[in-house]
Write a protein that holds these residues in place. Sequence first.
Motif, PDB file in Angstrom:
ATOM      1  N   LYS A 127       6.578  24.330  -5.317  1.00  0.00           N
ATOM      2  CA  LYS A 127       5.222  24.692  -6.048  1.00  0.00           C
ATOM      3  C   LYS A 127       4.173  23.704  -6.129  1.00  0.00           C
ATOM      4  O   LYS A 127       3.145  23.988  -6.449  1.00  0.00           O
ATOM      5  N   ASN A 128       4.694  22.345  -5.476  1.00  0.00           N
ATOM      6  CA  ASN A 128       3.575  21.510  -5.311  1.00  0.00           C
ATOM      7  C   ASN A 128       2.910  21.527  -4.068  1.00  0.00           C
ATOM      8  O   ASN A 128       3.831  21.358  -2.949  1.00  0.00           O
ATOM      9  N   ALA A 129       1.893  21.497  -4.264  1.00  0.00           N
ATOM     10  CA  ALA A 129       0.832  21.002  -2.912  1.00  0.00           C
ATOM     11  C   ALA A 129       1.323  19.551  -2.341  1.00  0.00           C
ATOM     12  O   ALA A 129       1.439  18.837  -3.095  1.00  0.00           O
ATOM     13  N   ALA A 130       1.562  19.768  -0.932  1.00  0.00           N
ATOM     14  CA  ALA A 130       1.966  18.709  -0.199  1.00  0.00           C
ATOM     15  C   ALA A 130       1.258  18.330   0.902  1.00  0.00           C
ATOM     16  O   ALA A 130       1.418  18.591   1.915  1.00  0.00           O
ATOM     17  N   VAL A 131      -0.079  18.045   0.603  1.00  0.00           N
ATOM     18  CA  VAL A 131      -1.308  17.701   1.644  1.00  0.00           C
ATOM     19  C   VAL A 131      -1.735  16.128   1.553  1.00  0.00           C
ATOM     20  O   VAL A 131      -1.975  15.651   0.206  1.00  0.00           O
ATOM     21  N   VAL A 132      -2.004  15.659   2.744  1.00  0.00           N
ATOM     22  CA  VAL A 132      -2.664  14.233   2.552  1.00  0.00           C
ATOM     23  C   VAL A 132      -3.997  14.285   1.903  1.00  0.00           C
ATOM     24  O   VAL A 132      -4.860  14.967   2.518  1.00  0.00           O
ATOM     25  N   GLN A 133      -4.159  13.397   0.807  1.00  0.00           N
ATOM     26  CA  GLN A 133      -5.454  13.578   0.340  1.00  0.00           C
ATOM     27  C   GLN A 133      -6.305  11.854   0.732  1.00  0.00           C
ATOM     28  O   GLN A 133      -7.336  11.970   0.726  1.00  0.00           O
ATOM     29  N   ASP A 134      -5.402  11.199   1.098  1.00  0.00           N
ATOM     30  CA  ASP A 134      -5.900   9.725   1.487  1.00  0.00           C
ATOM     31  C   ASP A 134      -5.244   9.562   2.889  1.00  0.00           C
ATOM     32  O   ASP A 134      -4.069   9.004   3.007  1.00  0.00           O
ATOM     33  N   ASP A 135      -5.964   9.522   4.024  1.00  0.00           N
ATOM     34  CA  ASP A 135      -5.644   9.354   5.284  1.00  0.00           C
ATOM     35  C   ASP A 135      -6.096   7.824   5.759  1.00  0.00           C
ATOM     36  O   ASP A 135      -5.973   7.730   6.943  1.00  0.00           O
ATOM     37  N   SER A 136      -6.423   6.954   4.913  1.00  0.00           N
ATOM     38  CA  SER A 136      -6.988   5.847   5.166  1.00  0.00           C
ATOM     39  C   SER A 136      -5.644   4.827   6.144  1.00  0.00           C
ATOM     40  O   SER A 136      -6.171   3.836   6.745  1.00  0.00           O
ATOM     41  N   GLY A 137      -4.619   5.068   6.224  1.00  0.00           N
ATOM     42  CA  GLY A 137      -3.630   4.435   6.660  1.00  0.00           C
ATOM     43  C   GLY A 137      -3.750   4.518   8.144  1.00  0.00           C
ATOM     44  O   GLY A 137      -3.454   3.713   8.902  1.00  0.00           O
ATOM     45  N   ARG A 138      -4.357   5.625   8.516  1.00  0.00           N
ATOM     46  CA  ARG A 138      -4.677   5.791   9.851  1.00  0.00           C
ATOM     47  C   ARG A 138      -5.648   4.787  10.756  1.00  0.00           C
ATOM     48  O   ARG A 138      -5.752   4.915  11.840  1.00  0.00           O
ATOM     49  N   GLU A 139      -6.458   4.235   9.561  1.00  0.00           N
ATOM     50  CA  GLU A 139      -7.342   3.263  10.279  1.00  0.00           C
ATOM     51  C   GLU A 139      -6.462   2.123  10.748  1.00  0.00           C
ATOM     52  O   GLU A 139      -7.060   1.609  11.659  1.00  0.00           O
ATOM     53  N   HIS A 140      -5.399   1.838  10.346  1.00  0.00           N
ATOM     54  CA  HIS A 140      -4.426   0.763  10.931  1.00  0.00           C
ATOM     55  C   HIS A 140      -3.555   1.192  11.892  1.00  0.00           C
ATOM     56  O   HIS A 140      -2.989   0.360  12.573  1.00  0.00           O
ATOM     57  N   ARG A 151       0.903  -1.168   0.151  1.00  0.00           N
ATOM     58  CA  ARG A 151      -0.233  -0.033   0.076  1.00  0.00           C
ATOM     59  C   ARG A 151       0.909   1.285  -0.014  1.00  0.00           C
ATOM     60  O   ARG A 151       2.126   1.138   0.404  1.00  0.00           O
ATOM     61  N   THR A 152       0.302   2.091  -0.345  1.00  0.00           N
ATOM     62  CA  THR A 152       0.810   3.646  -0.371  1.00  0.00           C
ATOM     63  C   THR A 152       0.103   4.351   0.689  1.00  0.00           C
ATOM     64  O   THR A 152      -1.051   4.452   0.870  1.00  0.00           O
TER      65      THR A 152
END
Length: 309
Positions: free
Chosen positions: A263-276, A199-200
């Motif tokens: 210049k690139n946004a660096a924000v979490v889009q998928d925080d599903s890892g926190r479920e584990h 997983r990522t």
Amino acid sequence: MRVLVTGATGFVGGHLVPALLAADHEVSVLVRDRDGYDGPDEVAVFEGDLLEPGSFDDALEDIEAAYYLVHSMRAGADYADRDRRAARTFVAAAEDAGVEHVVYLGGLGEERDTLSEHLRSRREVEHILEDADFQLTSLRAAIIVGDGSASFEMVRQLAVRLPVMITPQWVDTPCQPIAIDDVVAYLVGVLDVPELAGRTVEIGGPEVMSYREVMARTAEIVTGRRPVIVPVPVLTPKLSAYWVNLVTDVPRSVAHPLILGLKNAAVVQDDSGREHLSIELTPFETAVRRAVDGGTDTVASNSAAPEER
């Protein structure tokens, strides 16, 4: 678990090794100079170079999981090619040794965006690793806040040394800085979560803010005052990289790729890892205070608390 850490002499690797030992893992490290490694006595030290096939095969014997924390920015302009070759050499050796799980730390950034050269290189390494026979867990993070972090050190020195800054528009780019302690907690934690193999996992701190706010709040924590930051459209990230050389002591080979990546946004889009992985995230102010306590600038004793967002 028998674990190998590559990049053990780096900022993240130096924090990770003691944490793995504390979690009762058997830890080996791969370094280019055995005599130059000053780590814990319990660690098995192997010498080798990821750019030289066959030089580190012994380090991978009986290893169940390996951390890939290597990058070559300090080596100069050809860092992307060096990182590409190192990743391919590592994959071949790890597959031959039967390594089951590899953990990689890369950078946040949308694939559909025009990523900077640095972020493209980090993502290329990630793709090389994920095409291997072993299972890959890729952690992606933005600025890591800690003493020794090149990206945070660059921001800290700019914020502290310049009471007035004329900056490019990247200061309004959103990011999600994360404390080094939290990064290490994620890195150690994924070994015990089979669901995250393959997983990522996007990781970030508890606050999303602009780089302008990161610099302003860092300066306020360190010096007690917020700098004046004036973004102008005519100053490009490439041009700003040159004045970073004048203001900070971060090596140019490191500062330029990092600046161009802002210049690139660096924000979490998928925080599903926190479920584990239930990691108690460190507040930004706490992370900065811990970082500067180990730096050269003195935290102002009467500094005002930064504004809450």
